[in-house]
Design a protein around this motif. Sequence first.
Motif, short mmCIF file in Angstrom:
data_model
loop_
_atom_site.label_atom_id
_atom_site.label_comp_id
_atom_site.label_asym_id
_atom_site.label_seq_id
_atom_site.Cartn_x
_atom_site.Cartn_y
_atom_site.Cartn_z
N ILE A 190 0.80 -1.00 -0.01
CA ILE A 190 -0.07 0.05 0.01
C ILE A 190 0.92 1.16 -0.13
CG2 ILE A 190 -1.71 1.19 1.32
CD1 ILE A 190 -2.89 -1.25 2.25
N GLY A 191 0.46 2.17 -1.11
CA GLY A 191 1.08 3.40 -0.99
C GLY A 191 2.57 3.31 -1.80
N GLN A 192 2.86 2.24 -2.50
CA GLN A 192 3.75 1.96 -3.71
C GLN A 192 2.86 1.99 -4.98
OE1 GLN A 192 7.00 1.75 -2.95
NE2 GLN A 192 6.43 2.43 -1.05
N ASN A 193 3.70 1.86 -6.03
CA ASN A 193 3.02 2.16 -7.19
C ASN A 193 2.64 0.67 -7.79
OD1 ASN A 193 2.39 3.70 -9.92
ND2 ASN A 193 4.30 2.52 -10.71
N LEU A 194 1.07 0.67 -8.11
CA LEU A 194 0.89 -0.49 -8.81
C LEU A 194 0.72 -0.17 -10.34
CD1 LEU A 194 -1.15 -2.87 -9.01
CD2 LEU A 194 -3.17 -1.26 -8.88
N HIS A 195 1.60 -1.25 -11.00
CA HIS A 195 2.05 -1.02 -12.41
C HIS A 195 1.53 -2.25 -13.10
CE1 HIS A 195 5.22 -0.52 -15.59
NE2 HIS A 195 4.18 -0.38 -16.14
N LEU A 196 0.56 -1.97 -14.01
CA LEU A 196 0.09 -3.15 -14.91
C LEU A 196 0.53 -2.92 -16.42
CD1 LEU A 196 -3.40 -3.74 -13.60
CD2 LEU A 196 -1.43 -4.82 -12.86
N SER A 197 0.81 -3.82 -17.13
CA SER A 197 1.50 -3.64 -18.54
C SER A 197 0.79 -4.59 -19.65
CB SER A 197 2.85 -3.70 -18.61
OG SER A 197 3.30 -3.63 -19.87
N CYS A 198 0.01 -4.13 -20.60
CA CYS A 198 -0.42 -5.26 -21.36
C CYS A 198 0.06 -5.09 -23.02
CB CYS A 198 -2.07 -4.62 -21.67
SG CYS A 198 -3.24 -5.93 -22.31
N PRO A 205 -0.78 -1.30 -34.27
CA PRO A 205 -0.90 -1.39 -32.96
C PRO A 205 -2.21 -1.22 -32.41
CG PRO A 205 0.98 0.00 -33.58
CD PRO A 205 0.35 0.00 -34.84
N ALA A 206 -2.63 -2.00 -31.36
CA ALA A 206 -3.76 -1.97 -30.62
C ALA A 206 -3.87 -0.98 -29.82
CB ALA A 206 -4.14 -3.42 -30.03
N HIS A 207 -5.17 -0.46 -29.54
CA HIS A 207 -5.52 0.50 -28.52
C HIS A 207 -6.08 -0.19 -27.47
CE1 HIS A 207 -5.31 4.13 -31.23
NE2 HIS A 207 -5.46 3.15 -32.21
N PHE A 208 -5.52 0.24 -26.29
CA PHE A 208 -5.90 -0.44 -24.88
C PHE A 208 -6.76 0.16 -24.01
CE2 PHE A 208 -1.68 -1.98 -26.49
CZ PHE A 208 -1.98 -3.42 -26.32
N THR A 209 -7.68 -0.29 -23.42
CA THR A 209 -8.57 0.20 -22.33
C THR A 209 -8.40 -0.70 -21.11
OG1 THR A 209 -9.97 1.13 -23.97
CG2 THR A 209 -10.90 1.00 -21.80
N TRP A 210 -8.33 -0.11 -19.77
CA TRP A 210 -8.25 -0.72 -18.87
C TRP A 210 -9.54 -0.72 -17.96
CZ3 TRP A 210 -4.41 -3.94 -17.51
CH2 TRP A 210 -3.28 -3.68 -17.83
N MET A 211 -10.21 -1.69 -17.45
CA MET A 211 -11.47 -1.68 -16.80
C MET A 211 -11.18 -2.49 -15.38
SD MET A 211 -13.95 -2.52 -19.79
CE MET A 211 -12.98 -3.79 -20.59
N ASN A 212 -11.99 -2.13 -14.35
CA ASN A 212 -12.13 -2.81 -13.06
C ASN A 212 -12.96 -3.92 -13.01
OD1 ASN A 212 -14.55 -1.43 -12.77
ND2 ASN A 212 -13.88 0.36 -11.37
N THR A 237 -9.06 -5.83 -16.06
CA THR A 237 -9.38 -6.35 -17.30
C THR A 237 -8.72 -5.38 -18.28
OG1 THR A 237 -11.43 -7.30 -16.96
CG2 THR A 237 -10.90 -6.68 -19.26
N CYS A 238 -7.80 -5.94 -19.20
CA CYS A 238 -7.16 -4.99 -20.44
C CYS A 238 -7.86 -5.49 -21.42
CB CYS A 238 -5.70 -5.40 -20.55
SG CYS A 238 -5.10 -4.55 -22.03
N LEU A 239 -8.44 -4.49 -22.27
CA LEU A 239 -9.13 -4.73 -23.70
C LEU A 239 -8.32 -4.13 -24.77
CD1 LEU A 239 -11.69 -5.52 -25.38
CD2 LEU A 239 -12.58 -2.93 -24.87
N ALA A 240 -7.83 -5.10 -25.92
CA ALA A 240 -7.19 -4.50 -26.73
C ALA A 240 -8.08 -4.51 -27.98
CB ALA A 240 -5.81 -5.48 -27.09
N VAL A 241 -8.08 -3.36 -29.05
CA VAL A 241 -8.72 -3.16 -30.06
C VAL A 241 -7.86 -2.79 -30.87
CG1 VAL A 241 -10.88 -2.27 -30.88
CG2 VAL A 241 -10.76 -2.55 -28.67
N ASN A 242 -8.15 -3.56 -32.44
CA ASN A 242 -7.66 -3.09 -33.61
C ASN A 242 -8.76 -2.23 -34.56
OD1 ASN A 242 -6.85 -2.94 -36.41
ND2 ASN A 242 -5.42 -4.66 -36.09
N ASN A 243 -8.54 -1.04 -34.48
CA ASN A 243 -9.54 -0.12 -35.17
C ASN A 243 -9.83 -0.55 -36.70
OD1 ASN A 243 -9.89 1.07 -32.92
ND2 ASN A 243 -8.33 3.05 -33.38
N ILE A 244 -9.02 -1.30 -37.13
CA ILE A 244 -9.20 -1.56 -38.68
C ILE A 244 -9.94 -2.81 -38.80
CG2 ILE A 244 -8.22 -2.08 -41.11
CD1 ILE A 244 -6.01 0.06 -40.53
#
Length: 258
Positions: A190-198, A205-212, A237-244
């Motif tokens: 607690i108090g430290q950095n929570l780091h998530l990488s997708c 390249p995909a576009h990423f959205t994070w959800m709780n 949750t990490c959501l990756a989307v290819n816009n094409i």
Amino acid sequence: MASVAWRFNLADGTVIPILTSAVETTTAPEYITRTKFDNITGSLELSSLTLDDTGLYEVMMTPLSGHPLNGEFNLQVNERVSGVTVTPNTTELMEFSSSVRISCHVSTGTSLSYLWMNGSSEITVSSDRVQVDDGGTTLTILNVTRYDRGPYTCKVSNLISTQKSAPLTLHPIYGPVSIQIYVPVDPVEIGQNLHLSCRAESTPPAHFTWMNGMNEEIGYGADFQKKATLLDSGEYTCLAVNNITKLELRAVIFPHTT
């Protein structure tokens, strides 16, 4: 040698006398500066060759004693290969549904042979998807996949020279696939950095959205960071989307805070 006559036969049937030698030697004006004749052997040396010198040469000799002799040979004058380039008929390639035709162009060169390369490997056998056509000048790839990137080069050769094109790399549109979430530190104090990488494979390249865990959007981009609290344990949750391609892919992780 009593007499010698050299002549040049064009493809259309025209015969051009080059040289005759009997009492005296006579050379056609256009060959005077380019020929050297040996009256003893009857041989003829032709210099400063051009492509127009390609064709059939005939010689008729009459020795001082004996029967007349005739001979002929086909001379092939080659031009050095230069200006080799490759161009695709399209660069907009969708995985599994698009095909591409790559053409090999040469600025100069004669009597050419073509060899296609994928990286360091020769493309020598056509398959259901990969075909070499038009005398080797075109490479066709049907229903391209992400693994058909190349790079592709065209190597052009003749008897006197070889030149290879600059490499061509294809960029088929695909994905996202193979999504993964990385957590550098887990659990997080607690108090430290929570780091998530997708990360996900995707072109473009995909576009990423994070959800709780309540499916609320809480961040955008490949990385999500915040100061950790006791309430931050749970589902992300990490959501990756290819816009094409309009395809999307999800990954879920459950980091812990202590």
